[in-house]
Design a protein around this motif. Sequence first.
Motif, PDB file in Angstrom:
ATOM      1  N   VAL A  32      56.450  56.371  69.412  1.00  0.00           N
ATOM      2  CA  VAL A  32      56.497  57.118  70.681  1.00  0.00           C
ATOM      3  C   VAL A  32      57.231  56.226  71.672  1.00  0.00           C
ATOM      4  CG1 VAL A  32      55.176  58.224  72.520  1.00  0.00           C
ATOM      5  CG2 VAL A  32      54.285  58.237  70.171  1.00  0.00           C
ATOM      6  N   PHE A  33      58.134  56.846  72.437  1.00  0.00           N
ATOM      7  CA  PHE A  33      59.008  56.063  73.304  1.00  0.00           C
ATOM      8  C   PHE A  33      58.280  55.545  74.544  1.00  0.00           C
ATOM      9  CE2 PHE A  33      62.082  55.396  76.634  1.00  0.00           C
ATOM     10  CZ  PHE A  33      63.149  54.811  75.981  1.00  0.00           C
ATOM     11  N   TYR A  34      58.348  54.222  74.736  1.00  0.00           N
ATOM     12  CA  TYR A  34      57.862  53.648  75.997  1.00  0.00           C
ATOM     13  C   TYR A  34      58.762  52.483  76.365  1.00  0.00           C
ATOM     14  CZ  TYR A  34      55.335  50.931  79.399  1.00  0.00           C
ATOM     15  OH  TYR A  34      55.020  50.225  80.539  1.00  0.00           O
ATOM     16  N   ASN A  41      61.968  53.237  87.602  1.00  0.00           N
ATOM     17  CA  ASN A  41      62.242  54.670  87.688  1.00  0.00           C
ATOM     18  C   ASN A  41      60.954  55.431  88.037  1.00  0.00           C
ATOM     19  OD1 ASN A  41      62.557  57.416  86.889  1.00  0.00           O
ATOM     20  ND2 ASN A  41      64.190  56.908  85.458  1.00  0.00           N
ATOM     21  N   ARG A  42      59.868  55.110  87.324  1.00  0.00           N
ATOM     22  CA  ARG A  42      58.612  55.852  87.556  1.00  0.00           C
ATOM     23  C   ARG A  42      58.010  55.555  88.917  1.00  0.00           C
ATOM     24  NH1 ARG A  42      58.419  54.887  81.715  1.00  0.00           N
ATOM     25  NH2 ARG A  42      57.665  52.773  82.047  1.00  0.00           N
ATOM     26  N   SER A  43      58.030  54.267  89.326  1.00  0.00           N
ATOM     27  CA  SER A  43      57.446  53.924  90.623  1.00  0.00           C
ATOM     28  C   SER A  43      58.237  54.587  91.755  1.00  0.00           C
ATOM     29  CB  SER A  43      57.434  52.397  90.828  1.00  0.00           C
ATOM     30  OG  SER A  43      56.506  51.815  89.951  1.00  0.00           O
ATOM     31  N   GLU A  65      56.730  67.698  83.697  1.00  0.00           N
ATOM     32  CA  GLU A  65      57.518  66.677  82.996  1.00  0.00           C
ATOM     33  C   GLU A  65      57.642  67.088  81.535  1.00  0.00           C
ATOM     34  OE1 GLU A  65      56.172  62.858  81.897  1.00  0.00           O
ATOM     35  OE2 GLU A  65      58.221  62.156  81.815  1.00  0.00           O
ATOM     36  N   PRO A  66      58.732  67.784  81.170  1.00  0.00           N
ATOM     37  CA  PRO A  66      58.816  68.368  79.812  1.00  0.00           C
ATOM     38  C   PRO A  66      59.103  67.355  78.710  1.00  0.00           C
ATOM     39  CG  PRO A  66      60.452  69.332  81.320  1.00  0.00           C
ATOM     40  CD  PRO A  66      59.897  68.131  81.988  1.00  0.00           C
ATOM     41  N   LEU A  67      59.513  66.112  79.064  1.00  0.00           N
ATOM     42  CA  LEU A  67      59.828  65.098  78.044  1.00  0.00           C
ATOM     43  C   LEU A  67      58.992  63.863  78.364  1.00  0.00           C
ATOM     44  CD1 LEU A  67      63.517  65.715  78.864  1.00  0.00           C
ATOM     45  CD2 LEU A  67      62.718  66.229  76.580  1.00  0.00           C
ATOM     46  N   VAL A  72      52.935  58.282  80.318  1.00  0.00           N
ATOM     47  CA  VAL A  72      52.675  57.333  81.417  1.00  0.00           C
ATOM     48  C   VAL A  72      53.128  57.888  82.770  1.00  0.00           C
ATOM     49  CG1 VAL A  72      54.824  56.057  80.870  1.00  0.00           C
ATOM     50  CG2 VAL A  72      53.069  54.973  82.263  1.00  0.00           C
ATOM     51  N   ARG A  73      54.265  58.572  82.788  1.00  0.00           N
ATOM     52  CA  ARG A  73      54.798  59.101  84.043  1.00  0.00           C
ATOM     53  C   ARG A  73      53.909  60.237  84.566  1.00  0.00           C
ATOM     54  NH1 ARG A  73      60.397  59.391  85.970  1.00  0.00           N
ATOM     55  NH2 ARG A  73      60.892  58.053  84.210  1.00  0.00           N
ATOM     56  N   ALA A  74      53.559  61.145  83.669  1.00  0.00           N
ATOM     57  CA  ALA A  74      52.726  62.286  84.077  1.00  0.00           C
ATOM     58  C   ALA A  74      51.373  61.807  84.599  1.00  0.00           C
ATOM     59  CB  ALA A  74      52.542  63.237  82.901  1.00  0.00           C
ATOM     60  N   PRO A 140      65.148  62.254  79.685  1.00  0.00           N
ATOM     61  CA  PRO A 140      65.432  62.324  78.247  1.00  0.00           C
ATOM     62  C   PRO A 140      66.051  61.037  77.715  1.00  0.00           C
ATOM     63  CG  PRO A 140      67.231  63.297  79.470  1.00  0.00           C
ATOM     64  CD  PRO A 140      66.318  62.645  80.484  1.00  0.00           C
ATOM     65  N   PHE A 141      66.317  61.003  76.414  1.00  0.00           N
ATOM     66  CA  PHE A 141      67.213  60.009  75.837  1.00  0.00           C
ATOM     67  C   PHE A 141      68.619  60.505  76.158  1.00  0.00           C
ATOM     68  CE2 PHE A 141      63.973  60.209  72.206  1.00  0.00           C
ATOM     69  CZ  PHE A 141      63.285  59.091  72.636  1.00  0.00           C
ATOM     70  N   GLY A 142      69.466  59.659  76.692  1.00  0.00           N
ATOM     71  CA  GLY A 142      70.870  60.039  76.866  1.00  0.00           C
ATOM     72  C   GLY A 142      71.074  61.063  77.970  1.00  0.00           C
TER      73      GLY A 142
HETATM   74  N1  SAM Z   1      59.434  60.276  80.393  1.00  0.00           N
HETATM   75  C1  SAM Z   1      58.944  59.221  79.507  1.00  0.00           C
HETATM   76  C2  SAM Z   1      58.558  57.992  80.323  1.00  0.00           C
HETATM   77  O1  SAM Z   1      58.741  57.946  81.557  1.00  0.00           O
HETATM   78  O2  SAM Z   1      58.062  57.014  79.695  1.00  0.00           O
HETATM   79  C3  SAM Z   1      59.943  58.879  78.429  1.00  0.00           C
HETATM   80  C4  SAM Z   1      60.504  60.051  77.689  1.00  0.00           C
HETATM   81  S1  SAM Z   1      61.552  59.652  76.323  1.00  0.00           S
HETATM   82  C5  SAM Z   1      62.971  58.937  77.074  1.00  0.00           C
HETATM   83  C6  SAM Z   1      62.120  61.239  75.803  1.00  0.00           C
HETATM   84  C7  SAM Z   1      61.067  62.062  75.061  1.00  0.00           C
HETATM   85  O3  SAM Z   1      61.585  63.373  74.884  1.00  0.00           O
HETATM   86  C8  SAM Z   1      60.682  61.560  73.699  1.00  0.00           C
HETATM   87  O4  SAM Z   1      59.299  61.287  73.665  1.00  0.00           O
HETATM   88  C9  SAM Z   1      61.040  62.727  72.739  1.00  0.00           C
HETATM   89  O5  SAM Z   1      60.081  62.926  71.713  1.00  0.00           O
HETATM   90  C10 SAM Z   1      61.074  63.904  73.677  1.00  0.00           C
HETATM   91  N2  SAM Z   1      61.956  65.014  73.292  1.00  0.00           N
HETATM   92  C11 SAM Z   1      63.209  64.950  72.780  1.00  0.00           C
HETATM   93  N3  SAM Z   1      63.720  66.197  72.650  1.00  0.00           N
HETATM   94  C12 SAM Z   1      62.780  67.068  73.103  1.00  0.00           C
HETATM   95  C13 SAM Z   1      62.731  68.473  73.260  1.00  0.00           C
HETATM   96  N4  SAM Z   1      63.766  69.242  72.907  1.00  0.00           N
HETATM   97  N5  SAM Z   1      61.623  69.026  73.793  1.00  0.00           N
HETATM   98  C14 SAM Z   1      60.575  68.256  74.150  1.00  0.00           C
HETATM   99  N6  SAM Z   1      60.558  66.908  74.016  1.00  0.00           N
HETATM  100  C15 SAM Z   1      61.651  66.315  73.504  1.00  0.00           C
END
Ligand code: SAM
Length: 381
Positions: A32-34, A41-43, A65-67, A72-74, A140-142
């Motif tokens: 899981v991404f952290y 960014n979060r603060s 917050e859909p991603l 942690v952010r939510a 998101p990523f990217g």
């Molecule tokens: N917002 C988080 C934070 O502040 O720590 C980090 C989020 S991380 C960069 C991106 C997340 O988006 C990953 O956990 C990934 O599993 C999720 N993700 C990627 N594509 C997605 C999609 N289509 N719908 C929902 N979640 C998705």
Amino acid sequence: KVEIREGLVSVIVPDLSKYIVGNRPEPAHAPVFYNPRMEVNRSLSTAIINGYIGYMNKAGITICEPLSGTGVRAVRYAREVNGVSRVIANDISERAYELIRLNVDKNGLNDVVSVYRDDANNLLLRLAREGGCDVVDIDPFGSPQPFIENSLRAVRDQGLLCVTATDVGVLSGKYPIKCVRRYGALPQKFPFRFEVGIRILISMIARYALSMDYGIQPLVSFLDGHYYRVCVLILKDRAYALETLRNLGYAYYRLSTLQRGFIPGYPIPTNTRYRLAGPLWIGNLWDAEFLMNHFMSNVKDYFSDRAREISKLIVEEALGPNIPYALTTEISRDLGRELPINDVIGVIRGLGYQAVRSHFHIKGFRTNADLLRVREVIIGK
Ligand code: SAM
């Protein structure tokens, strides 16, 4: 897994010491991404959302917050945003979903945070049908591009859309064709290329908004190392769409005169004598009144030093002219040595012009002075 403290919460995150690539932890390799560096960014986002509540005179807002990754952010939003009534956290990954639930539970926030496991675009469309949210945060990523259109649907009129983009290289000119494909705009390796990148990012959001008859107004924009962050108000009114259209155009730069600036006109620039980047956002990157009167007071002592430092820099920068930043290296090229940024700013202010530091670059400053003249004065010194 390890427990960490960030802001006013404690959360469980993957143990990054188990995911070392080279000699650095690689958050993208964890289940899981952290990323601990995203604390900034979060603060700052909690300060921006708290500021937004004051600025717009809101109460009981909902944040989506859909991603969410670890959540942690939510969880921070649920704990640190004043009078938030509901936070919607979501991730498509099963392991992320389980971890978000754990972290929400651990912080006793089950009555505030609803957790889903859905595709982000599906969730956003569903929320739009159910009346929408005040704040949508896309992290998101990217590139955030795949989520912008539905975010604009899900955010309410006068709501706030916060967007992270980690593809800074693409936006700032390293891969120009990729930028054209992904963002519909041409970047340039101008000395202020990091500003071109963030303006292209905002223009992408603006162009989606325009197509839906909405307008946007940036409250805060910044670059922090590997990512851009922009937070814009969404105004669901055709008059604001027309205003937004006037804030799209191009950036130009002339090496021979060191001139730089913006050329209005979208989709066609009103002047094509120079080499251009764009289309991009040519309006203000910040709402100075928002930053001074609503944001700064929400920047807390418990934020990291870096978060507080960026806050101060952008407040100062927002008071400077809306002209792309310049680099000290541009004006000390013939000097044989580099002039410290504070000396350059001192010289320009001594000439009676505005000059402020830019957070985009350690050697960057914004000025309304003629840079060739500044160069002459500096060389003559
Ligand atoms: N917002 C988080 C934070 O502040 O720590 C980090 C989020 S991380 C960069 C991106 C997340 O988006 C990953 O956990 C990934 O599993 C999720 N993700 C990627 N594509 C997605 C999609 N289509 N719908 C929902 N979640 C998705």
